[in-house]
Design an enzyme around this catalytic site. Structure first.
Site, PDB file in Angstrom:
ATOM      1  N   HIS A 126      24.944  22.968  34.257  1.00 49.76           N
ATOM      2  CA  HIS A 126      24.413  23.337  33.186  1.00 49.76           C
ATOM      3  C   HIS A 126      24.637  24.670  32.525  1.00 49.76           C
ATOM      4  CE1 HIS A 126      20.973  25.771  35.541  1.00 49.76           C
ATOM      5  NE2 HIS A 126      21.285  24.773  36.379  1.00 49.76           N
ATOM      6  N   ASP A 174      23.761  29.582  39.442  1.00 50.65           N
ATOM      7  CA  ASP A 174      22.972  28.780  38.818  1.00 50.65           C
ATOM      8  C   ASP A 174      23.080  28.972  37.350  1.00 50.65           C
ATOM      9  OD1 ASP A 174      20.905  27.089  38.451  1.00 50.65           O
ATOM     10  OD2 ASP A 174      19.593  27.987  39.135  1.00 50.65           O
ATOM     11  N   GLU A 180      18.429  23.203  31.302  1.00 56.18           N
ATOM     12  CA  GLU A 180      18.096  22.447  32.828  1.00 56.18           C
ATOM     13  C   GLU A 180      16.887  23.199  33.065  1.00 56.18           C
ATOM     14  OE1 GLU A 180      17.649  21.786  37.112  1.00 56.18           O
ATOM     15  OE2 GLU A 180      18.230  23.687  35.863  1.00 56.18           O
ATOM     16  N   ASP A 231      25.248  21.705  41.001  1.00 55.46           N
ATOM     17  CA  ASP A 231      24.221  22.618  40.395  1.00 55.46           C
ATOM     18  C   ASP A 231      23.585  23.162  41.734  1.00 55.46           C
ATOM     19  OD1 ASP A 231      22.122  24.114  39.265  1.00 55.46           O
ATOM     20  OD2 ASP A 231      20.902  22.573  38.675  1.00 55.46           O
ATOM     21  N   HIS A 242      17.869  32.420  40.884  1.00 57.52           N
ATOM     22  CA  HIS A 242      16.779  32.734  39.930  1.00 57.52           C
ATOM     23  C   HIS A 242      16.333  34.464  40.060  1.00 57.52           C
ATOM     24  CE1 HIS A 242      15.144  28.616  39.224  1.00 57.52           C
ATOM     25  NE2 HIS A 242      16.454  28.642  39.213  1.00 57.52           N
TER      26      HIS A 242
HETATM   27 ZN    ZN Z   1      20.463  25.263  38.234  1.00 57.94          ZN
END
Ligand code: ZN
Length: 514
Positions: free
Chosen positions: A321, A333, A367, A395, A467
């Site tokens: 993604h 990510d 995503e 992912d 994140h």
């Molecule tokens: Zn991801």
């Protein structure tokens, strides 16, 4: 599926070891094919199966050919160069942002440059803007007069702003949803803090996703539950590992009709600090956030086809993604997933390989906070979905690849033997059978029967950066990225040329996001 069915159908003469990893509504079975006793016989089976494919007119599925693809991937720095462009040059790629649009253009142009047939699927994406966030403890037992303790916070995706001058309120610390309900009468007018620390011990022992989900449930659902009980704001301890005093952002979920309250992630150390102080007496916190949502923006999934030589209508997807969270450049990510998928096409082009079926590189949009790219794809291409024969999504970061996870029917697993034979020199030897999609973006495809795959990678330190502001290029080991391209290239080639796998039973589409 049952263990008995596996035992009857798989690797009959191979020593097997099963470990069950019970996660939220999941049962995973690990086949440890690298067992020292089992390996020689396994190799033999792999060779026999590979030889049986050689009955075909060409040797495209021979272990030797798969090894050639593996080696080309291991000698290519194409994916890493593309990774540097997406991260260092384009930057964070939150849906709706300028950078996300730049990433669409860049990825489409790079895939065109490879000689692929590039297309775009229009996607309407949310446009949430982080803005500014500030939090400080303004009162607690033993506070020297005039002292404020600043906290490391980051707004959760979808969070609204505080009033302009912020919120100052008493903090209620809870450790789980039961404790929230137990103190329901005290929630009104307070800031609720969910202090549930990430269990690194689980992550260190191969259960990183379990550790993540244990904590992330409070990020997903905690703010809405606190809001329903009258909280004025919600904080959650960072859903991730690492001792780096960083908050980890991510989606929080509101249902229709919820009164939305400001919601933020707190660095684990700060959540623990508040928890300790609250045991001594009342704690008050001042919070200012300017995050807000703007009207939806038109964005795109990027598709790029390497047309199949004899079955061009049949499609094998290899994907990652393109969007990311915005605290860093989303290297693991999921820029890694996108560039690894692009790297597969680069290897095929470099070797002048022409797969039987069409190889489709997909860079999914949105995503992280909506999955609208995945849903737009199945709506836009609905007529061709019966011809989608498999989908791969990477992912899970850039840890060293250990194997392949697959949502396929158990009786089909044996046919992957030559793939594992070719990948064994890289230490890629674990096959994990899943009963759900191994990737959020390919879940809507699984729901219509398309078998799904993902590289199985070492994730013990993935959630250190996931994140957070630490998800940057320097955290990616170029050798592990090459290994990941090798896994996806060998698997893609096999899926694009071997006999078609059985379609999955159709089910309701799984929602997701990470
Ligand atoms: Zn991801």
């Amino acid at each position: 599926m049952t263990q008995a069915r596996f035992a009857a159908s798989l690797f009959r003469s191979v020593t097997r070891r099963f470990t069950a990893d019970v996660e939220t509504r999941k049962l995973r079975l690990y086949y440890c094919l690298s067992d020292s006793q089992a390996m020689p016989r396994y190799l033999l089976i792999g060779v026999l199966i590979a030889l049986s494919f050689n009955v075909r007119a060409d040797d495209s599925l021979s272990v030797a050919n798969l090894a050639r693809i593996r080696d080309a991937a291991m000698h290519s720095d194409y994916a890493y160069k593309e990774l540097a462009i997406l991260t260092d040059q384009i930057g964070p790629r939150l849906s709706g942002s300028i950078q996300a649009q730049a990433a669409v253009k860049q990825t489409a142009a790079a895939l065109k440059q490879l000689g692929l047939n590039v297309g775009l699927v229009p996607v309407s994406v949310p446009h949430w803007v982080r803005g500014y966030a500030h939090a400080a403890l303004v009162d607690y037992p033993g506070r020297p007069s005039g002292v404020l303790q600043r906290l490391a916070i980051a707004a959760l995706g979808n969070s609204p702003a505080t009033p302009k001058n912020g919120i100052t309120a008493a903090v209620l610390v809870v450790h789980d949803f039961d404790e929230l309900q137990l103190h329901a009468a005290q929630v009104r007018g307070r800031i609720v803090l969910f202090d549930a620390p990430f269990d690194q011990n689980l992550a260190d022992n191969g259960y990183a996703n379990t550790a993540y989900l244990q904590v992330a449930q409070y990020r997903f659902n905690g703010p809405a539950q606190a809001a329903r009980l009258g909280a004025v704001a919600a904080l959650v301890s960072a859903a991730g590992g690492g001792d780096d005093h960083l908050p980890h952002t991510g989606m929080t979920v509101w249902t229709h009709g919820d009164h939305r309250i400001p919601a933020a992630s707190l660095a684990q150390a700060d959540a623990a600090l508040i928890d300790r102080l609250a045991q001594r007496g009342p704690v008050r916190l001042h919070l200012v956030m300017t995050s807000h949502r703007l009207p939806n923006v038109q964005s795109h999934d990027v598709l790029a086809d390497l047309r199949g030589s004899s079955e061009p209508d049949q499609v094998v997807i290899v994907s990652g993604h393109l969007d990311s969270w915005d605290l860093a450049t989303g290297a693991q990510d999921d820029a890694v997933g996108v560039v690894a998928a692009m790297g597969v096409a680069a290897v095929f082009k470099q070797l002048n390989l022409h797969p039987r079926r069409t190889l489709r590189v997909v860079a999914w949009m949105n995503e992280e906070n909506g999955l609208s790219g995945a849903h737009a794809y199945v709506q836009d291409l609905a007529a061709s979905l019966p011809d989608h024969v498999a989908a791969i999504e990477s992912d899970n970061g850039s840890g060293r690849p250990l194997g392949i996870a697959a949502d396929i029917l158990p009786q089909d697993a044996y046919s992957l033997a030559s793939v594992f034979t070719a990948l064994h020199p890289l230490g890629v030897s674990v096959f994990t059978q899943l009963d759900q999609s191994p990737g959020a973006d390919i879940a809507p495809l699984a729901a219509v029967g398309v078998p799904g795959f993902a590289p199985l990678v070492d994730t013990r330190h993935y959630f250190d950066v996931h994140h957070s502001a630490a998800d940057t290029l320097d955290q990616v080991d170029p050798e592990n990225l090459r290994r990941q391209v090798a896994v996806m290239a060998v698997l893609s080639w096999w899926l694009a040329n071997a006999d078609i796998l059985t379609r999955l039973p159709q089910s309701a589409a799984e929602a997701g996001g990470d």
